[in-house]
Design a protein around this motif. Structure first.
Motif, PDB file in Angstrom:
ATOM      1  N   ARG A 189      24.276 -13.066  17.538  1.00  0.00           N
ATOM      2  CA  ARG A 189      24.885 -13.823  18.611  1.00  0.00           C
ATOM      3  C   ARG A 189      25.013 -15.391  18.260  1.00  0.00           C
ATOM      4  O   ARG A 189      25.995 -16.106  18.585  1.00  0.00           O
ATOM      5  CB  ARG A 189      23.825 -13.908  19.930  1.00  0.00           C
ATOM      6  CG  ARG A 189      24.236 -14.868  20.976  1.00  0.00           C
ATOM      7  CD  ARG A 189      23.409 -14.421  22.286  1.00  0.00           C
ATOM      8  NE  ARG A 189      21.987 -14.502  21.907  1.00  0.00           N
ATOM      9  CZ  ARG A 189      21.017 -15.701  22.210  1.00  0.00           C
ATOM     10  NH1 ARG A 189      21.634 -16.836  22.602  1.00  0.00           N
ATOM     11  NH2 ARG A 189      20.234 -15.514  22.163  1.00  0.00           N
ATOM     12  N   MET A 190      24.141 -15.897  17.580  1.00  0.00           N
ATOM     13  CA  MET A 190      24.258 -17.303  16.802  1.00  0.00           C
ATOM     14  C   MET A 190      25.416 -17.346  16.042  1.00  0.00           C
ATOM     15  O   MET A 190      26.310 -18.470  16.065  1.00  0.00           O
ATOM     16  CB  MET A 190      23.046 -17.778  15.888  1.00  0.00           C
ATOM     17  CG  MET A 190      21.944 -18.010  16.851  1.00  0.00           C
ATOM     18  SD  MET A 190      21.975 -19.083  18.231  1.00  0.00           S
ATOM     19  CE  MET A 190      22.341 -18.063  19.850  1.00  0.00           C
ATOM     20  N   LEU A 191      25.852 -16.304  15.143  1.00  0.00           N
ATOM     21  CA  LEU A 191      26.879 -16.459  14.216  1.00  0.00           C
ATOM     22  C   LEU A 191      28.275 -16.403  15.105  1.00  0.00           C
ATOM     23  O   LEU A 191      29.136 -17.051  14.577  1.00  0.00           O
ATOM     24  CB  LEU A 191      26.787 -15.183  13.268  1.00  0.00           C
ATOM     25  CG  LEU A 191      26.120 -15.218  12.104  1.00  0.00           C
ATOM     26  CD1 LEU A 191      25.924 -14.062  11.391  1.00  0.00           C
ATOM     27  CD2 LEU A 191      26.160 -16.592  11.198  1.00  0.00           C
ATOM     28  N   ASP A 192      28.292 -15.488  16.143  1.00  0.00           N
ATOM     29  CA  ASP A 192      29.645 -15.429  17.040  1.00  0.00           C
ATOM     30  C   ASP A 192      29.710 -16.926  17.659  1.00  0.00           C
ATOM     31  O   ASP A 192      30.905 -17.433  17.807  1.00  0.00           O
ATOM     32  CB  ASP A 192      29.304 -14.404  18.109  1.00  0.00           C
ATOM     33  CG  ASP A 192      29.680 -12.958  17.656  1.00  0.00           C
ATOM     34  OD1 ASP A 192      29.979 -12.939  16.389  1.00  0.00           O
ATOM     35  OD2 ASP A 192      29.186 -12.064  18.315  1.00  0.00           O
ATOM     36  N   ILE A 193      28.602 -17.540  17.999  1.00  0.00           N
ATOM     37  CA  ILE A 193      28.762 -18.914  18.580  1.00  0.00           C
ATOM     38  C   ILE A 193      29.212 -20.044  17.331  1.00  0.00           C
ATOM     39  O   ILE A 193      29.880 -20.834  17.875  1.00  0.00           O
ATOM     40  CB  ILE A 193      27.487 -19.259  19.245  1.00  0.00           C
ATOM     41  CG1 ILE A 193      27.174 -18.429  20.436  1.00  0.00           C
ATOM     42  CG2 ILE A 193      27.483 -20.731  19.631  1.00  0.00           C
ATOM     43  CD1 ILE A 193      25.663 -18.833  21.025  1.00  0.00           C
ATOM     44  N   ILE A 194      28.727 -19.688  16.415  1.00  0.00           N
ATOM     45  CA  ILE A 194      29.120 -20.621  15.212  1.00  0.00           C
ATOM     46  C   ILE A 194      30.878 -20.463  15.092  1.00  0.00           C
ATOM     47  O   ILE A 194      31.510 -21.570  15.066  1.00  0.00           O
ATOM     48  CB  ILE A 194      28.515 -20.396  14.023  1.00  0.00           C
ATOM     49  CG1 ILE A 194      27.190 -20.855  14.145  1.00  0.00           C
ATOM     50  CG2 ILE A 194      28.973 -21.185  12.821  1.00  0.00           C
ATOM     51  CD1 ILE A 194      26.188 -20.679  13.008  1.00  0.00           C
ATOM     52  N   TRP A 195      31.147 -19.324  14.871  1.00  0.00           N
ATOM     53  CA  TRP A 195      32.617 -18.868  14.760  1.00  0.00           C
ATOM     54  C   TRP A 195      33.529 -19.544  16.081  1.00  0.00           C
ATOM     55  O   TRP A 195      34.442 -20.032  15.729  1.00  0.00           O
ATOM     56  CB  TRP A 195      32.790 -17.562  14.630  1.00  0.00           C
ATOM     57  CG  TRP A 195      32.614 -16.788  13.490  1.00  0.00           C
ATOM     58  CD1 TRP A 195      31.746 -16.103  13.118  1.00  0.00           C
ATOM     59  CD2 TRP A 195      33.306 -17.130  12.231  1.00  0.00           C
ATOM     60  NE1 TRP A 195      31.640 -15.927  11.675  1.00  0.00           N
ATOM     61  CE2 TRP A 195      32.660 -16.509  11.137  1.00  0.00           C
ATOM     62  CE3 TRP A 195      34.351 -18.001  12.183  1.00  0.00           C
ATOM     63  CZ2 TRP A 195      33.072 -16.641   9.727  1.00  0.00           C
ATOM     64  CZ3 TRP A 195      34.898 -18.113  10.593  1.00  0.00           C
ATOM     65  CH2 TRP A 195      34.134 -17.317   9.382  1.00  0.00           C
ATOM     66  N   CYS A 196      32.789 -19.474  17.077  1.00  0.00           N
ATOM     67  CA  CYS A 196      33.671 -20.302  18.439  1.00  0.00           C
ATOM     68  C   CYS A 196      33.835 -21.591  18.209  1.00  0.00           C
ATOM     69  O   CYS A 196      34.634 -22.287  18.333  1.00  0.00           O
ATOM     70  CB  CYS A 196      32.908 -19.835  19.734  1.00  0.00           C
ATOM     71  SG  CYS A 196      33.127 -18.144  20.095  1.00  0.00           S
ATOM     72  N   ALA A 197      32.452 -22.205  17.754  1.00  0.00           N
ATOM     73  CA  ALA A 197      32.543 -23.740  17.453  1.00  0.00           C
ATOM     74  C   ALA A 197      33.712 -23.961  16.349  1.00  0.00           C
ATOM     75  O   ALA A 197      34.315 -24.906  16.430  1.00  0.00           O
ATOM     76  CB  ALA A 197      31.232 -24.255  17.116  1.00  0.00           C
ATOM     77  N   ARG A 198      33.523 -23.112  15.347  1.00  0.00           N
ATOM     78  CA  ARG A 198      34.561 -23.391  14.288  1.00  0.00           C
ATOM     79  C   ARG A 198      36.033 -23.404  14.628  1.00  0.00           C
ATOM     80  O   ARG A 198      36.974 -24.133  14.426  1.00  0.00           O
ATOM     81  CB  ARG A 198      34.258 -22.268  12.988  1.00  0.00           C
ATOM     82  CG  ARG A 198      35.406 -22.313  11.896  1.00  0.00           C
ATOM     83  CD  ARG A 198      35.216 -23.867  11.273  1.00  0.00           C
ATOM     84  NE  ARG A 198      36.248 -23.584  10.044  1.00  0.00           N
ATOM     85  CZ  ARG A 198      36.805 -24.757   9.421  1.00  0.00           C
ATOM     86  NH1 ARG A 198      36.216 -26.033   9.892  1.00  0.00           N
ATOM     87  NH2 ARG A 198      37.484 -24.861   8.561  1.00  0.00           N
ATOM     88  N   ALA A 199      36.149 -22.403  15.595  1.00  0.00           N
ATOM     89  CA  ALA A 199      37.615 -22.485  16.174  1.00  0.00           C
ATOM     90  C   ALA A 199      38.075 -23.614  16.772  1.00  0.00           C
ATOM     91  O   ALA A 199      39.087 -24.017  16.937  1.00  0.00           O
ATOM     92  CB  ALA A 199      37.674 -20.985  17.065  1.00  0.00           C
ATOM     93  N   LEU A 200      36.881 -24.229  17.708  1.00  0.00           N
ATOM     94  CA  LEU A 200      37.253 -25.385  18.479  1.00  0.00           C
ATOM     95  C   LEU A 200      37.381 -26.672  17.440  1.00  0.00           C
ATOM     96  O   LEU A 200      38.282 -27.562  17.855  1.00  0.00           O
ATOM     97  CB  LEU A 200      36.131 -25.487  19.611  1.00  0.00           C
ATOM     98  CG  LEU A 200      35.928 -24.685  20.559  1.00  0.00           C
ATOM     99  CD1 LEU A 200      34.587 -24.796  21.207  1.00  0.00           C
ATOM    100  CD2 LEU A 200      36.939 -24.923  21.474  1.00  0.00           C
TER     101      LEU A 200
END
Length: 246
Positions: A189-200
């Motif tokens: 879950r944390m990795l997915d959130i990091i990828w979302c933050a990276r996209a932003l």
């Protein structure tokens, strides 16, 4: 070069072509802004159906880029623009590329939203992401507004804002790494959130690119890959700051 400089040609048709293409770039920008908003709503609301709709609708952004690219090439071939008009067409070609890539980043968030909707989560786990999204979204809006008004000083403010977006992304990254170390069950879950933050964070980078193109459009100076101080000096030469009140 000011906004009013477009529409000074003998050919009314040429004027309409230039104004029309500028308007369509801004319309594409509005569609991309909506895509970011919908992707974040899907993420925060755990709405997998909305996430799928965002991904499915991305082809419309892609087609807008293709259509505008073809129109710019047609103008280059038929009108052979020079000086400010040529810079405008070059700027538009660059802007639509960045807008299409922002659309791609929104799709990444939507795909992560679909995955995360199936996982347990804390009710507050997306607060930092929402704040980062608001900043990145504001950067894009401000960059498009600077383009619409051909305002290099407003564009410079977008470049400044990118530094804050970068800091927020790094804070989210560090925080989620800590969570993963404390509880390995959260790693996916944390990795997915990091990828979302990276996209932003990438949305912020593309918005900065658009702002730099605006400075090039107005002044003819390529300000990519120079320091912020040099960029500020270049903008000051174009638009000297207002004198301080006595």
């Amino acid at each position: 070069m000011e906004a009013g400089d477009i529409a000074q040609h003998t050919s009314r048709r040429y004027n309409e072509e230039l104004e029309g293409i500028r308007s369509r770039v801004l319309a594409m920008g509005g569609a991309v802004e909506d895509q970011i908003d919908q992707a974040m709503r899907a993420l925060v609301g755990a709405d997998s159906q909305l996430a799928e709709e965002v991904v499915a609708a991305d082809h419309r952004i892609n087609m807008q880029e293709v259509t505008l690219d073809e129109e710019c090439n047609r103008i280059l071939a038929r009108r052979q623009p020079a000086a400010g008009d040529l810079r405008l067409i070059i700027t538009i070609l660059k802007i639509i590329t960045d807008l299409e890539r922002v659309g791609d980043e929104s799709c990444k968030i939507a795909r992560m939203a679909a995955q995360l909707s199936q996982m347990e989560r804390s009710p507050h786990c997306y607060q930092a992401l929402e704040h980062l999204a608001a900043r990145a979204r504001a950067m894009l809006t401000d960059a498009l507004d600077a383009f619409a008004r051909m305002d290099p000083r407003a564009a410079l403010q977008v470049v400044h804002a990118d530094e804050e977006v970068d800091r927020e992304y790094e804070a989210i990254w560090r925080q989620n790494i800590t969570f993963m170390m404390e509880d390995p069950r959260t790693i996916r879950r944390m990795l997915d959130i990091i990828w979302c933050a990276r996209a932003l964070e990438r949305v912020g980078d593309h918005s900065r690119n658009i702002a730099e193109y605006v400075i090039f459009l107005v002044g003819g100076r390529d300000v990519r890959h120079i320091s912020l101080q040099e960029m500020r000096a270049a903008v000051d030469r174009l638009h000297p700051p207002e004198p301080s009140a006595p």
